[in-house]
Enzyme design. Sequence first.
Site, PDB file in Angstrom:
ATOM      1  CG  HIS A 261     -40.732  38.540  40.789  1.00 57.02           C
ATOM      2  ND1 HIS A 261     -40.923  37.881  41.988  1.00 57.02           N
ATOM      3  CD2 HIS A 261     -40.916  39.860  41.063  1.00 57.02           C
ATOM      4  CE1 HIS A 261     -41.216  38.757  42.942  1.00 57.02           C
ATOM      5  NE2 HIS A 261     -41.216  39.954  42.407  1.00 57.02           N
TER       6      HIS A 261
ATOM      7  CG  HIS B  15     -48.457  39.031  42.935  1.00 57.73           C
ATOM      8  ND1 HIS B  15     -47.985  37.921  43.616  1.00 57.73           N
ATOM      9  CD2 HIS B  15     -48.520  40.036  43.835  1.00 57.73           C
ATOM     10  CE1 HIS B  15     -47.778  38.246  44.886  1.00 57.73           C
ATOM     11  NE2 HIS B  15     -48.098  39.519  45.052  1.00 57.73           N
TER      12      HIS B  15
ATOM     13  CG  ASP C 204     -46.317  37.628  38.094  1.00 65.32           C
ATOM     14  OD1 ASP C 204     -46.370  38.468  39.012  1.00 65.32           O
ATOM     15  OD2 ASP C 204     -45.984  36.438  38.282  1.00 65.32           O
TER      16      ASP C 204
ATOM     17  CG  ASP D 119     -46.014  32.867  42.408  1.00 67.18           C
ATOM     18  OD1 ASP D 119     -45.823  32.506  43.592  1.00 67.18           O
ATOM     19  OD2 ASP D 119     -45.530  33.907  41.935  1.00 67.18           O
TER      20      ASP D 119
ATOM     21  CG  ASP E 177     -48.797  34.780  40.560  1.00 68.92           C
ATOM     22  OD1 ASP E 177     -48.688  35.261  41.697  1.00 68.92           O
ATOM     23  OD2 ASP E 177     -47.880  34.800  39.720  1.00 68.92           O
TER      24      ASP E 177
ATOM     25  CG  ASP F 173     -47.371  34.581  45.221  1.00 67.88           C
ATOM     26  OD1 ASP F 173     -48.302  34.410  44.427  1.00 67.88           O
ATOM     27  OD2 ASP F 173     -46.455  35.413  45.006  1.00 67.88           O
TER      28      ASP F 173
ATOM     29  CG  HIS G  70     -43.974  33.266  38.162  1.00 67.09           C
ATOM     30  ND1 HIS G  70     -45.258  33.270  38.665  1.00 67.09           N
ATOM     31  CD2 HIS G  70     -43.990  32.345  37.150  1.00 67.09           C
ATOM     32  CE1 HIS G  70     -46.007  32.406  38.006  1.00 67.09           C
ATOM     33  NE2 HIS G  70     -45.261  31.837  37.071  1.00 67.09           N
TER      34      HIS G  70
ATOM     35  CD  GLU H  66     -41.395  34.183  42.844  1.00 62.72           C
ATOM     36  OE1 GLU H  66     -40.740  34.302  43.906  1.00 62.72           O
ATOM     37  OE2 GLU H  66     -41.245  34.939  41.862  1.00 62.72           O
TER      38      GLU H  66
END
Length: 323
Positions: free
Chosen positions: A142, A127, A129, A233, A125, A235, A102, A278
Amino acid sequence: MSERTKRSVGVLGAPFSKGQARGGVEEGPIYIRRAGLIEKLEELEYDVRDYGDLHFPELACDEPFQNVKNPRTVGQATEKVANAVSEVTRSGRVCLTLGGDHSLAVGTITGHAKVHPDLCVVWVDAHADINTPLTSPSGNLHGQPVSFLIRELQTKVPAIPGFSWVQPSLSAKDIVYIGLRDVDPGEHYILKTLGIKSYSMSDVDRLTINKVMEETIEYLVGKKKRPIHLSFDIDGLDPSVAPATGTPVAGGLTYREGMYITEQLYNTGLLSAVDMMEVNPSRGETEREAKLTVNTSIDMILSCFGKAREGFHASSMHVPDLI
């Protein structure tokens, strides 16, 4: 999105992994293509141009900057991605970038903004980021791309080798996060201080995904129609439907919630660029997990381009005269 651009898409492969420590994520683009992405887009009656994979040369010497790892390598890669995305966007096509990690979003969003400086971003996401090089616990880039893109953070981002080309393209009000559930303390402080709109999984549970998307679309494009950039992303989804990724976090978005997000963004008619990041087939514990993650990513992509869960594509549906 105009009729001219609505039916055309440009696909860019970005097989890059140096923004984080786990190999295999560079294989995401080839696995997604092998699973039939291009053909499936063509079945939706898109004019598809596959630009192939970008090449990212190894740098012989790339010493860390403070704790930031591979700064010159990532900086060079993201600049290459930015140039490619701007070229695709200028051609009038919706740009679909297949990652890769990412960190590449520094490039995809900057490149998109060169053509559409008024864009806004939906960031799906686990996260945020948005660590700066000074707050990042790991030094992996990332986990930092958004900090390079937000104008209000530029006094907090040091001059990192490889990133002198980046011009921040977003204000704090131009981005909405969906699916957060693993946010570092420094990131939490940044989100709150700048008033960045974000929906954690607790918010998704409390409000429902319908309300989250209603609020997101009203916030970003309700008053001013402008291009939307989706940076997805994998995830962000729960590991039960997307296990093959580098940093999975339990309790994520369901398959249905992911599909609803992408459907609603497609329905705005404003989706101008999509990142799918990802996907890391090597992180699946079994071949089935790798295949499940790849197939889930393709389903999310196709939903961005109008594939309805009812099994037909609205624009190509023929309704017979029944009366």
